[in-house]
Design an enzyme around this catalytic site. Structure first.
Site, PDB file in Angstrom:
ATOM      1  N   ARG A  34      -2.739  -1.863  68.431  1.00 31.99           N
ATOM      2  CA  ARG A  34      -1.754  -1.833  69.518  1.00 31.99           C
ATOM      3  C   ARG A  34      -0.455  -1.158  69.058  1.00 31.99           C
ATOM      4  O   ARG A  34       0.178  -0.428  69.824  1.00 31.99           O
ATOM      5  CB  ARG A  34      -1.492  -3.266  70.008  1.00 31.99           C
ATOM      6  N   HIS A  38       1.093   1.978  70.970  1.00 31.84           N
ATOM      7  CA  HIS A  38       2.430   1.972  71.593  1.00 31.84           C
ATOM      8  C   HIS A  38       3.376   2.966  70.929  1.00 31.84           C
ATOM      9  O   HIS A  38       4.281   3.481  71.575  1.00 31.84           O
ATOM     10  CB  HIS A  38       3.029   0.564  71.573  1.00 31.84           C
ATOM     11  N   HIS A 163      -9.570  -2.630  74.588  1.00 30.19           N
ATOM     12  CA  HIS A 163      -9.397  -4.042  74.932  1.00 30.19           C
ATOM     13  C   HIS A 163     -10.593  -4.904  74.550  1.00 30.19           C
ATOM     14  O   HIS A 163     -10.625  -6.093  74.843  1.00 30.19           O
ATOM     15  CB  HIS A 163      -9.032  -4.192  76.421  1.00 30.19           C
ATOM     16  N   TRP A 179     -10.504 -10.606  75.889  1.00 33.48           N
ATOM     17  CA  TRP A 179     -11.404  -9.934  76.823  1.00 33.48           C
ATOM     18  C   TRP A 179     -12.879 -10.218  76.529  1.00 33.48           C
ATOM     19  O   TRP A 179     -13.693 -10.222  77.421  1.00 33.48           O
ATOM     20  CB  TRP A 179     -11.166  -8.424  76.776  1.00 33.48           C
ATOM     21  N   ASP A 228      -7.032  -3.784  84.122  1.00 28.56           N
ATOM     22  CA  ASP A 228      -8.447  -3.635  83.736  1.00 28.56           C
ATOM     23  C   ASP A 228      -9.322  -3.643  84.991  1.00 28.56           C
ATOM     24  O   ASP A 228     -10.231  -2.816  85.135  1.00 28.56           O
ATOM     25  CB  ASP A 228      -8.895  -4.786  82.821  1.00 28.56           C
TER      26      ASP A 228
HETATM   27 ZN1  ZEM Z   1      -3.506  -2.812  75.673  1.00 25.73          ZN
HETATM   28  N1  ZEM Z   1      -2.612  -4.549  76.179  1.00 25.73           N
HETATM   29  N2  ZEM Z   1      -2.990  -1.995  77.463  1.00 25.73           N
HETATM   30  N3  ZEM Z   1      -4.297  -1.040  75.108  1.00 25.73           N
HETATM   31  N4  ZEM Z   1      -3.980  -3.604  73.890  1.00 25.73           N
HETATM   32  C1  ZEM Z   1      -2.590  -5.696  75.443  1.00 25.73           C
HETATM   33  C2  ZEM Z   1      -3.221  -5.905  74.224  1.00 25.73           C
HETATM   34  C3  ZEM Z   1      -3.868  -4.922  73.520  1.00 25.73           C
HETATM   35  C4  ZEM Z   1      -2.325  -2.621  78.496  1.00 25.73           C
HETATM   36  C5  ZEM Z   1      -1.643  -3.849  78.397  1.00 25.73           C
HETATM   37  O1  ZEM Z   1      -0.663  -4.145  79.294  1.00 25.73           O
HETATM   38  C6  ZEM Z   1      -1.904  -4.777  77.347  1.00 25.73           C
HETATM   39  C7  ZEM Z   1      -4.350   0.104  75.849  1.00 25.73           C
HETATM   40  C8  ZEM Z   1      -4.069   0.208  77.190  1.00 25.73           C
HETATM   41  C9  ZEM Z   1      -3.428  -0.785  77.926  1.00 25.73           C
HETATM   42  C10 ZEM Z   1      -4.634  -2.952  72.874  1.00 25.73           C
HETATM   43  C11 ZEM Z   1      -4.929  -1.591  72.802  1.00 25.73           C
HETATM   44  C12 ZEM Z   1      -4.739  -0.708  73.846  1.00 25.73           C
HETATM   45  C13 ZEM Z   1      -1.853  -6.684  76.133  1.00 25.73           C
HETATM   46  C14 ZEM Z   1      -1.569  -8.079  75.595  1.00 25.73           C
HETATM   47  C15 ZEM Z   1      -1.430  -6.134  77.314  1.00 25.73           C
HETATM   48  C16 ZEM Z   1      -0.621  -6.864  78.366  1.00 25.73           C
HETATM   49  C17 ZEM Z   1      -0.352  -8.033  74.679  1.00 25.73           C
HETATM   50  C18 ZEM Z   1      -0.036  -9.386  74.093  1.00 25.73           C
HETATM   51  O2  ZEM Z   1       0.282 -10.307  74.880  1.00 25.73           O
HETATM   52  O3  ZEM Z   1      -0.116  -9.539  72.861  1.00 25.73           O
HETATM   53  C19 ZEM Z   1      -2.359  -1.775  79.662  1.00 25.73           C
HETATM   54  C20 ZEM Z   1      -1.775  -2.068  81.031  1.00 25.73           C
HETATM   55  C21 ZEM Z   1      -3.049  -0.655  79.320  1.00 25.73           C
HETATM   56  C22 ZEM Z   1      -3.379   0.460  80.246  1.00 25.73           C
HETATM   57  C23 ZEM Z   1      -4.598   0.945  80.354  1.00 25.73           C
HETATM   58  C24 ZEM Z   1      -4.801   1.206  75.021  1.00 25.73           C
HETATM   59  C25 ZEM Z   1      -4.913   2.646  75.511  1.00 25.73           C
HETATM   60  C26 ZEM Z   1      -5.027   0.693  73.772  1.00 25.73           C
HETATM   61  C27 ZEM Z   1      -5.486   1.383  72.524  1.00 25.73           C
HETATM   62  C28 ZEM Z   1      -6.199   2.511  72.527  1.00 25.73           C
HETATM   63  C29 ZEM Z   1      -4.989  -3.910  71.848  1.00 25.73           C
HETATM   64  C30 ZEM Z   1      -5.792  -3.609  70.576  1.00 25.73           C
HETATM   65  C31 ZEM Z   1      -4.503  -5.145  72.259  1.00 25.73           C
HETATM   66  C32 ZEM Z   1      -4.628  -6.486  71.536  1.00 25.73           C
HETATM   67  C33 ZEM Z   1      -3.392  -6.737  70.705  1.00 25.73           C
HETATM   68  C34 ZEM Z   1      -3.422  -8.047  69.950  1.00 25.73           C
HETATM   69  O4  ZEM Z   1      -2.353  -8.418  69.466  1.00 25.73           O
HETATM   70  O5  ZEM Z   1      -4.465  -8.664  69.809  1.00 25.73           O
END
Ligand code: ZEM
Length: 287
Positions: A34, A38, A163, A179, A228
């Protein structure tokens, strides 16, 4: 201290810190993925600003974006690696950590090149907040955000397969849960579950709305974000959800390509692979 450019040595140290028995589901991998995402996902193709180059998240102006809540855990975790290899830039370290975390979780091999530089101060970071996606929104929003980075519908869906890893934390994003059942193993499970389970709307005690499914076998509550679910409801996205759910090899191949592209957004290289949109003298980033 490793010699400058010895990325293999850095990789080894990143690998060694992934196993964190006390943290979340036992791995730091997901939060590192993540962080890499970001750091890169701020890119704007029209103004050629944002992206992983510069490592702007070290500064409040970018790090304080509510979308980045919780990523300090990932950055702090990587500090000993930076201390052991002071020559590596944060911009390279964060993206490399994402690549290593994905590969160690059983994901595909991801092309990665070093050479990014770090901003020396925050004067070049402007209007960077609000560029990352909002999970409460739908497909129009996803297109606005990801087209701005230069991605198409297929790439948006492939990227979303990340995810499979990790979870949502109430104190970071407001959403809660994971997920898939095994959130430290990279797979196409996210797409399978998204398209086959009966997801029900759930409202958390905080009022936050997400989707849930109670897996009777494992007695586990799984979740999906509204964003999602938007992939399922959209004619441009849904066929890719189905394809990736049915074909793990295809997903791995497409994911490797799109994640590598994400890490390179905004980075210009010459034919030797050296990053050219930076100024080593000043240590600053030139866009
Ligand atoms: Zn995420 N993501 N993401 N994401 N994401 C979260 C967690 C993780 C969105 C999003 O709002 C959120 C992509 C795309 C998008 C990962 C990777 C990638 C979380 C939870 C949210 C709310 C955060 C938390 O509370 O800790 C949205 C709206 C997306 C639009 C499509 C893409 C692209 C990613 C990588 C290629 C990962 C690995 C996590 C888990 C993080 C963790 O701490 O476990």
């Amino acid at each position: 201290m490793s010699p400058k450019g010895d990325f293999a040595a850095v990789r080894k140290d990143i690998k060694a810190l992934l196993n964190q028995p006390e943290y979340d589901d036992g791995s730091a991998g997901p939060v590192l993925v993540r962080l890499a995402w970001h750091s890169s996902g701020t890119y704007d193709i029209r103004t050629d600003t944002g992206g992983s180059n510069g490592a702007g998240m070290r500064y409040e102006i970018e790090g304080g974006d509510p979308a980045n809540a919780g990523l300090q855990h990932a950055r702090v975790l990587l500090e000993p690696v930076k201390a052991a290899h002071p020559w590596i830039t944060y911009a390279d370290l964060w993206t490399l950590a994402g690549k290593v975390a994905l590969e160690e979780a059983g994901g595909p091999e991801i092309a990665w090149q070093g050479g990014r530089t770090d901003y020396v101060d925050d004067s070049k970071i402007k209007e960077i907040r609000g560029r990352l996606p909002d999970a409460a929104q739908g497909s129009d929003h996803l297109r606005n955000i990801f087209y701005r980075m230069g991605f198409n519908d297929q790439e948006i869906v492939a990227l979303s397969g990340a995810h499979t890893l990790g979870r949502c934390h109430g104190d970071r994003s407001g959403f809660e849960g994971k997920w898939v059942n095994n959130p430290t193993r990279f797979s196409n499970q996210y797409f399978k579950l998204l398209s086959t389970l009966e997801w029900e709307p759930r409202t958390l005690a905080s009022g936050v709305k997400q989707f849930g499914y109670t897996d009777e076998d494992t007695e586990t509550e799984l979740m999906m974000l509204p964003s999602d679910m938007a992939l399922l409801a959209d004619k441009g996205f849904e066929p890719w959800v189905k394809k990736y759910g049915a074909d793990k090899e295809l997903f791995f191949k497409d994911f490797a390509a799109v994640f590598a592209k994400l890490m390179e957004l905004g980075i210009k290289r010459n034919e030797r692979g050296e990053v050219t949109n930076l100024d080593n003298e000043k240590g600053g980033y030139i866009s």
